[in-house]
Design a protein around this motif. Structure first.
Motif, PDB file in Angstrom:
ATOM      1  N   LYS B  91       0.543  -1.184  -0.065  1.00  0.00           N
ATOM      2  CA  LYS B  91       0.070   0.169  -0.461  1.00  0.00           C
ATOM      3  C   LYS B  91       0.550   0.978  -0.097  1.00  0.00           C
ATOM      4  CE  LYS B  91      -3.769   1.283   2.954  1.00  0.00           C
ATOM      5  NZ  LYS B  91      -4.842   1.224   4.157  1.00  0.00           N
ATOM      6  N   GLN B  92       1.246   1.095   0.948  1.00  0.00           N
ATOM      7  CA  GLN B  92       2.626   2.733   1.120  1.00  0.00           C
ATOM      8  C   GLN B  92       3.444   2.424   1.961  1.00  0.00           C
ATOM      9  OE1 GLN B  92      -0.115   5.007   3.281  1.00  0.00           O
ATOM     10  NE2 GLN B  92      -0.545   6.440   2.150  1.00  0.00           N
ATOM     11  N   ILE B  93       4.772   3.839   1.776  1.00  0.00           N
ATOM     12  CA  ILE B  93       5.557   3.130   1.812  1.00  0.00           C
ATOM     13  C   ILE B  93       6.547   4.520   2.575  1.00  0.00           C
ATOM     14  CG2 ILE B  93       7.068   3.422  -0.052  1.00  0.00           C
ATOM     15  CD1 ILE B  93       9.335   1.865   1.209  1.00  0.00           C
ATOM     16  N   SER B  94       7.322   4.424   4.224  1.00  0.00           N
ATOM     17  CA  SER B  94       7.955   5.386   4.249  1.00  0.00           C
ATOM     18  C   SER B  94       8.901   5.172   4.673  1.00  0.00           C
ATOM     19  CB  SER B  94       6.921   6.236   5.294  1.00  0.00           C
ATOM     20  OG  SER B  94       7.387   6.888   6.240  1.00  0.00           O
ATOM     21  N   PRO B  95       9.936   5.862   4.873  1.00  0.00           N
ATOM     22  CA  PRO B  95      11.498   5.884   5.345  1.00  0.00           C
ATOM     23  C   PRO B  95      11.567   5.845   6.584  1.00  0.00           C
ATOM     24  CG  PRO B  95      11.716   6.858   3.094  1.00  0.00           C
ATOM     25  CD  PRO B  95      10.321   6.312   3.370  1.00  0.00           C
ATOM     26  N   THR B  96      12.169   5.292   7.529  1.00  0.00           N
ATOM     27  CA  THR B  96      11.994   6.062   9.330  1.00  0.00           C
ATOM     28  C   THR B  96      13.807   5.610   9.053  1.00  0.00           C
ATOM     29  OG1 THR B  96      11.966   3.468  10.014  1.00  0.00           O
ATOM     30  CG2 THR B  96      10.299   4.850   9.696  1.00  0.00           C
ATOM     31  N   VAL B  97      14.210   7.416   9.853  1.00  0.00           N
ATOM     32  CA  VAL B  97      15.000   7.776   9.936  1.00  0.00           C
ATOM     33  C   VAL B  97      14.909   7.842  11.456  1.00  0.00           C
ATOM     34  CG1 VAL B  97      17.231   9.214   9.685  1.00  0.00           C
ATOM     35  CG2 VAL B  97      16.309   8.149   8.027  1.00  0.00           C
ATOM     36  N   THR B  98      15.846   7.098  12.493  1.00  0.00           N
ATOM     37  CA  THR B  98      15.664   7.479  13.653  1.00  0.00           C
ATOM     38  C   THR B  98      17.223   8.854  14.053  1.00  0.00           C
ATOM     39  OG1 THR B  98      15.262   5.461  14.262  1.00  0.00           O
ATOM     40  CG2 THR B  98      16.082   6.202  15.816  1.00  0.00           C
ATOM     41  N   MET B  99      16.789   9.944  14.674  1.00  0.00           N
ATOM     42  CA  MET B  99      18.371  10.775  14.751  1.00  0.00           C
ATOM     43  C   MET B  99      18.522  10.656  16.606  1.00  0.00           C
ATOM     44  SD  MET B  99      16.629  13.878  13.029  1.00  0.00           S
ATOM     45  CE  MET B  99      18.236  14.863  13.389  1.00  0.00           C
ATOM     46  N   SER B 100      19.724  10.402  16.833  1.00  0.00           N
ATOM     47  CA  SER B 100      19.492  10.018  17.968  1.00  0.00           C
ATOM     48  C   SER B 100      19.801  11.348  19.295  1.00  0.00           C
ATOM     49  CB  SER B 100      20.924   9.631  17.813  1.00  0.00           C
ATOM     50  OG  SER B 100      22.707  10.506  17.011  1.00  0.00           O
ATOM     51  N   GLY B 101      20.312  12.426  17.904  1.00  0.00           N
ATOM     52  CA  GLY B 101      20.757  14.244  18.977  1.00  0.00           C
ATOM     53  C   GLY B 101      19.339  14.357  20.145  1.00  0.00           C
ATOM     54  N   SER B 102      20.159  14.730  20.743  1.00  0.00           N
ATOM     55  CA  SER B 102      18.800  15.034  21.557  1.00  0.00           C
ATOM     56  C   SER B 102      18.133  15.886  21.723  1.00  0.00           C
ATOM     57  CB  SER B 102      19.251  15.271  23.170  1.00  0.00           C
ATOM     58  OG  SER B 102      20.123  16.057  23.174  1.00  0.00           O
ATOM     59  N   VAL B 103      16.779  16.163  22.764  1.00  0.00           N
ATOM     60  CA  VAL B 103      15.642  17.318  21.993  1.00  0.00           C
ATOM     61  C   VAL B 103      16.020  18.030  22.214  1.00  0.00           C
ATOM     62  CG1 VAL B 103      13.619  17.994  21.695  1.00  0.00           C
ATOM     63  CG2 VAL B 103      14.500  15.907  20.904  1.00  0.00           C
ATOM     64  N   LYS B 104      15.739  19.804  22.166  1.00  0.00           N
ATOM     65  CA  LYS B 104      16.390  21.006  23.637  1.00  0.00           C
ATOM     66  C   LYS B 104      15.408  22.062  23.406  1.00  0.00           C
ATOM     67  CE  LYS B 104      20.490  22.013  24.884  1.00  0.00           C
ATOM     68  NZ  LYS B 104      21.826  23.498  24.811  1.00  0.00           N
ATOM     69  N   ILE B 105      13.902  21.899  24.243  1.00  0.00           N
ATOM     70  CA  ILE B 105      13.208  23.159  24.500  1.00  0.00           C
ATOM     71  C   ILE B 105      13.180  23.970  25.334  1.00  0.00           C
ATOM     72  CG2 ILE B 105      10.764  22.732  24.904  1.00  0.00           C
ATOM     73  CD1 ILE B 105      10.692  20.428  24.392  1.00  0.00           C
ATOM     74  N   GLY B 106      14.393  25.449  24.737  1.00  0.00           N
ATOM     75  CA  GLY B 106      14.509  26.511  25.416  1.00  0.00           C
ATOM     76  C   GLY B 106      15.832  25.523  25.825  1.00  0.00           C
ATOM     77  N   SER B 107      15.877  25.888  26.917  1.00  0.00           N
ATOM     78  CA  SER B 107      17.748  25.711  27.314  1.00  0.00           C
ATOM     79  C   SER B 107      17.459  24.005  28.051  1.00  0.00           C
ATOM     80  CB  SER B 107      18.206  26.138  28.479  1.00  0.00           C
ATOM     81  OG  SER B 107      16.968  26.144  29.735  1.00  0.00           O
ATOM     82  N   GLU B 108      15.727  23.403  27.879  1.00  0.00           N
ATOM     83  CA  GLU B 108      15.726  21.778  28.699  1.00  0.00           C
ATOM     84  C   GLU B 108      16.289  20.979  27.758  1.00  0.00           C
ATOM     85  OE1 GLU B 108      12.616  20.251  31.366  1.00  0.00           O
ATOM     86  OE2 GLU B 108      12.722  22.527  31.022  1.00  0.00           O
TER      87      GLU B 108
END
Lengths: 245, 399
Positions: B91-108
């Motif tokens: 039916k459908q396909i999607s690549p999945t790329v996992t990113m390792s970098g941490s998420v930063k919201i503001g300074s957190e």
């Protein structure tokens, strides 16, 4: 009257080690409908063997036993159970009541194995207990009663199936003389009411309560005749070969 | 004597000696209880596995490309072509790329947040909804735009429920939040399904310096065709690599099946071991019935003298054994149900992350009852036979 019980040359052998014991040695006699017969003998005379055969608890090694014209010797265990159930009422020395059941339930047992429906069974057992004077103790357990009363319960149980033969094995053996006499009177009443009663005992004084005595010695019949004839009660061994020896 | 009356008589006898009956039944009680709890535990584990995997979608295939040396690889165009060529199954396909970098919201910083590069079809494939803003679009892919869609947890916890238009950083790169995903689970928690960031796969691939994309999700047209689809994709990939170590295709449905089979096997073995206790219990019943026959020799003699056939005596003892055993079975079932409830509570307390509900199955209950009754009949047979064959003369003389 036709013979209800007929022994024709009945033999019963037991093997004890190397020796063969003739517990019954060519025993022949007849008991007619409505008779009151005592089978008397000392221990070892073969009276228990005869009682077991009459009671269809055992079958002869040879010879023929006819009960109501049927040859018991040819029957299998289940047929014997059925014939015990229908034709015989047992009264034992030790009463042999079932201690966990009430008097009513005890008296119902033969009817239960005969396949009588519950309500009818109940009614008949109640009538039988009333007949022996225990109509007020239907829910009692046997051990709550005296010996004489227990024996009356077993008489009720013997009667309830309306058997052809009432077979009493030393019925007074466990009772004192007074209650023993009561039980004997009850047997005589049963006889007078038309029942056939066979009494097995070692005691001459009890045997003479019957109409007729069959005396056994060493597996043989040594006397068969009127209970009140003098020869009927003579000491064993001195009796000579009696009427049907 | 009717069956019902025989049954009533055996109930009477059983109640006549409660302690002995209870001890006799103990083996059966323990055996049945153990079987019920073990099977219930197995059901609970399977339920848990299925529930966890249902999130990942059982109508999808996960394709991992390891490649073959550095010489050969497969491009996303080729992958898309495979799906397009087999539109009847895939039916459908999607690549999945996992990113390792941490998420930063503001300074957190948030290390628990998953960041995945996906295509514009991914949300449809997974059945995710967009609650606010927009989803990822084709132009985001081609333009390698630095946009993202975030999970509801981040939205609620850090943006006060109004994240669209705000920014966050992944591994130092700033992304603009264009949309918020609808909550997938009822409890929004850190590290959960709703603690996530989705970015365009092309952007993710570039930022992660992965030259080629190594992981894809493919959905199938019909969930029943998963294994067929798996073979199809494998064949296509083989024709590219000519080496079946260069890729793996995993079907979630197959994995669930495999894990269920493993759980089943473990459960069967454990239940089998527990069932040994049933046999031991049966032997206990036989033992007590043999004692009971000896104790009741006189009674048997009396009953026989009064006209009981062998069959009637036999039936009485077999039914008594079967009733004892079946009663043990019922108690075992009740105890098993009770213990299952206790086990569920304990598991929930001790391992809050894996709430396994111990569910005793109706089948297990019915089988346990039938088996315990059967054991009573089998192990009651020998003592009953002994009773039925007693000679009435000897039995009457017995004291």
């Amino acid at each position: 009257m036709s013979a209800l019980i007929e022994f024709r040359d009945v033999c019963k052998l037991y093997q004890m080690g190397d020796t063969t014991i003739h517990a019954a040695d060519h025993v022949s006699f007849r008991v007619d409908q409505g008779e009151f017969v005592a089978i008397v003998g000392q221990s070892g005379s073969g009276k228990s063997t005869c009682m077991n055969i009459i009671g269809c608890l055992d079958v002869p090694t040879s010879g023929t036993y006819l009960l109501g014209g049927q040859d018991v010797g040819q029957m299998d265990k289940n047929q014997l159970a059925a014939i015990r159930n229908k034709m015989l009422g047992f009264i034992f020395q030790q009463y042999n009541l079932l201690p966990k059941l009430t008097l009513l339930e005890n008296v119902e047992v033969p009817l239960m194995y005969a396949g009588v429906p519950k309500t009818e069974r109940h009614d008949r057992a109640k009538i039988a207990l009333e007949m022996v004077g225990l109509g007020d103790k239907l829910k009692h357990k046997p051990l709550q009663l005296s010996g004489g009363q227990q024996q009356r319960v077993s008489i009720a149980r013997a009667l309830v199936g309306e058997p052809a033969v009432i077979l009493a094995d030393e019925p007074t053996g466990a009772l004192d003389s007074h209650t023993g006499r009561e039980v004997l009177i009850m047997l005589q009443q049963l006889h007078e009411a038309g029942n056939t009663v066979v009494l097995i005992t070692h005691d001459n004084s009890i045997a003479v309560q019957a109409q007729r005595i069959i005396r056994l010695e060493d597996g043989r019949v040594v006397y068969d005749g009127d209970a009140h004839a003098p020869e009927a009660v003579v000491t064993p061994g001195l009796a000579g070969k009696g009427a049907a020896g | 004597m009717s069956l019902l009356e025989t049954f009533q008589l055996s109930i009477k006898n059983i109640l006549g000696s409660k302690m002995r009956t209870f001890l006799t039944m103990l083996g059966i009680i323990i055996g049945v209880c153990a079987v019920i709890v073990i099977v219930g535990l197995g059901n609970g584990m399977q339920g848990y596995i299925e529930e966890s995997f249902a999130d990942m979608g059982t109508d999808s295939l996960t394709v991992s490309i390891m490649g073959r040396g550095s010489s050969r690889s497969v491009s996303e165009e080729q992958m898309y072509q495979i799906v397009a060529d087999h539109a009847d199954v895939l039916k459908q396909i999607s690549p999945t790329v996992t990113m390792s970098g941490s998420v930063k919201i503001g300074s957190e910083s948030h290390s628990g947040t998953s960041v995945t590069g996906v295509s514009e079809d991914y949300f449809t494939m997974k059945g995710y909804e967009v609650a606010q803003g927009r989803g990822l679009q084709y132009t985001d892919m081609t333009g390698r735009k630095k946009v993202c869609v975030i999970g509801q947890y981040l939205n609620m916890a850090y943006f006060g429920g109004d994240a669209v238009g705000e920014t966050l950083k992944v591994g130092g790169t700033t992304f603009t939040i264009v949309g918020v995903m609808a909550a997938e689970t009822s409890d929004l928690e850190e590290g959960g399904t709703d603690d996530c960031v989705f970015v365009p796969y092309s952007t993710a691939a570039r930022l992660s310096f992965t030259g080629t994309i190594g992981s894809y999700v493919i959905t199938v047209q019909d969930a029943d065709q998963v294994s067929e689809a798996k073979t199809l994709v494998e064949n296509e990939l083989y024709s590219i690599f000519e080496d079946d170590d260069a890729y793996t295709v995993i079907s979630m449905a197959e994995m669930v099946d495999e894990m269920n089979n493993m759980v089943d096997m473990v459960i069967y073995i454990l239940a089998g071991i527990a069932a040994i206790s049933l046999v031991v219990g049966g032997i206990g019943i036989m033992n007590i019935m043999l004692v009971s026959v000896t104790e009741r020799t006189k009674e048997i003699g009396i009953r026989k003298a009064l006209g009981a056939r062998e069959g009637a005596i036999m039936r009485q003892f077999v039914i008594e054994a079967a009733t004892t055993s079946a009663l043990g079975g019922v108690l075992g079932i009740l105890l098993g149900d009770g213990l299952s409830a206790v086990a569920t509570t304990v598991i929930a307390r001790v391992m809050p992350d894996t709430p396994i509900t111990v569910t005793p199955s109706i089948v297990a209950i019915v089988v346990a009852f039938a088996v315990s009754t059967g054991i009573g009949i089998i192990f009651g047979y020998l003592p009953a036979k002994k009773a039925a064959l007693l000679n009435p003369i000897d039995a009457l003389r017995y004291d």
